[in-house]
Design a protein around this motif. Structure first.
Motif, PDB file in Angstrom:
ATOM      1  N   GLU A 279       0.839  -1.198   0.000  1.00 23.52           N
ATOM      2  CA  GLU A 279       0.000   0.000   0.000  1.00 23.52           C
ATOM      3  C   GLU A 279       0.876   1.250   0.000  1.00 23.52           C
ATOM      4  O   GLU A 279       1.975   1.252   0.546  1.00 23.52           O
ATOM      5  N   ILE A 280       0.356   2.294  -0.618  1.00 20.74           N
ATOM      6  CA  ILE A 280       0.961   3.621  -0.537  1.00 20.74           C
ATOM      7  C   ILE A 280      -0.155   4.600  -0.187  1.00 20.74           C
ATOM      8  O   ILE A 280      -1.254   4.515  -0.740  1.00 20.74           O
ATOM      9  N   VAL A 281       0.114   5.479   0.770  1.00 19.56           N
ATOM     10  CA  VAL A 281      -0.865   6.486   1.171  1.00 19.56           C
ATOM     11  C   VAL A 281      -0.145   7.830   1.253  1.00 19.56           C
ATOM     12  O   VAL A 281       0.925   7.932   1.863  1.00 19.56           O
ATOM     13  N   LEU A 282      -0.754   8.843   0.641  1.00 20.37           N
ATOM     14  CA  LEU A 282      -0.148  10.173   0.565  1.00 20.37           C
ATOM     15  C   LEU A 282      -1.083  11.229   1.132  1.00 20.37           C
ATOM     16  O   LEU A 282      -2.297  11.146   0.950  1.00 20.37           O
ATOM     17  N   PRO A 283      -0.520  12.245   1.809  1.00 18.84           N
ATOM     18  CA  PRO A 283      -1.357  13.330   2.324  1.00 18.84           C
ATOM     19  C   PRO A 283      -1.850  14.232   1.194  1.00 18.84           C
ATOM     20  O   PRO A 283      -1.147  14.450   0.205  1.00 18.84           O
ATOM     21  N   VAL A 284      -3.067  14.748   1.349  1.00 18.66           N
ATOM     22  CA  VAL A 284      -3.648  15.676   0.387  1.00 18.66           C
ATOM     23  C   VAL A 284      -3.953  16.963   1.137  1.00 18.66           C
ATOM     24  O   VAL A 284      -4.717  16.964   2.104  1.00 18.66           O
ATOM     25  N   ARG A 285      -3.350  18.048   0.678  1.00 17.39           N
ATOM     26  CA  ARG A 285      -3.531  19.341   1.338  1.00 17.39           C
ATOM     27  C   ARG A 285      -4.112  20.353   0.360  1.00 17.39           C
ATOM     28  O   ARG A 285      -3.842  20.307  -0.828  1.00 17.39           O
ATOM     29  N   ASP A 286      -4.888  21.288   0.921  1.00 19.33           N
ATOM     30  CA  ASP A 286      -5.389  22.380   0.092  1.00 19.33           C
ATOM     31  C   ASP A 286      -4.293  23.443  -0.029  1.00 19.33           C
ATOM     32  O   ASP A 286      -3.189  23.273   0.510  1.00 19.33           O
ATOM     33  N   GLY A 287      -4.588  24.530  -0.710  1.00 22.21           N
ATOM     34  CA  GLY A 287      -3.602  25.569  -0.944  1.00 22.21           C
ATOM     35  C   GLY A 287      -3.075  26.218   0.320  1.00 22.21           C
ATOM     36  O   GLY A 287      -1.964  26.749   0.344  1.00 22.21           O
ATOM     37  N   ALA A 288      -3.849  26.161   1.407  1.00 21.58           N
ATOM     38  CA  ALA A 288      -3.424  26.734   2.683  1.00 21.58           C
ATOM     39  C   ALA A 288      -2.568  25.744   3.491  1.00 21.58           C
ATOM     40  O   ALA A 288      -2.110  26.064   4.582  1.00 21.58           O
TER      41      ALA A 288
END
Length: 152
Positions: A106-115
């Motif tokens: 498995e690979i899991v990555l963080p997802v962030r908004d522009g802030a």
């Protein structure tokens, strides 16, 4: 099959240009990434919906877990630390949540908004052991950072 990340990056950028709705972005990214490589058996997002809580978002593949606390599993570890998780053998990961018994890595990555706020994690499961590399993590993180920079 190996992912042509240059083409995938351009395709996703073209498809998501000007879009700010996070769910629409998640659906598009999931579809494009899922079909880019046969290593990817389950591809999708878990959205941050409350403090320390993830819920399923757009995905492709079999059923996913509906709710994951930050305290559990690979997705929870990514959400808790804000860092990519590359897991070569899910059975060796303490607290792994087996949403599908066929998952080997498995690979899991963080997802962030522009802030810079964590809005989701992006999860890819494979039925092959040790399916993911640092190259995958780097390229996919770049795609996510670009696609979600204006997300609302």
């Amino acid at each position: 099959m190996s992912v042509d990340y240059s083409t995938l990056t351009k395709t996703i950028a073209a498809l998501t240009a000007g879009e700010t709705d996070a769910v629409a972005l998640m659906a598009t990214v999931t579809c494009e990434v899922h079909h880019a490589d046969d290593r990817f058996d389950w591809t999708g997002f878990y959205r941050v919906v409350a403090p320390e809580l993830l819920k399923i978002g757009p995905y492709q593949g079999g059923h996913g877990c509906l709710v994951i606390p930050f305290s559990r599993g690979v997705c929870g570890a990514c959400a808790r630390t804000g860092e990519a998780q590359l897991v070569a053998d899910v059975d060796a990961f303490p607290g792994h949540i087996a949403c599908a018994t066929s998952t080997r890595s498995e690979i899991v990555l963080p997802v962030r908004d522009g802030a810079g706020k964590l809005i989701a994690v992006f999860d890819i499961d494979s039925n092959q052991p040790n399916a993911f590399t640092q190259e995958d993590a780097t390229a996919l993180q770049g795609i996510l950072d670009e696609a979600f920079r204006d997300a609302t």
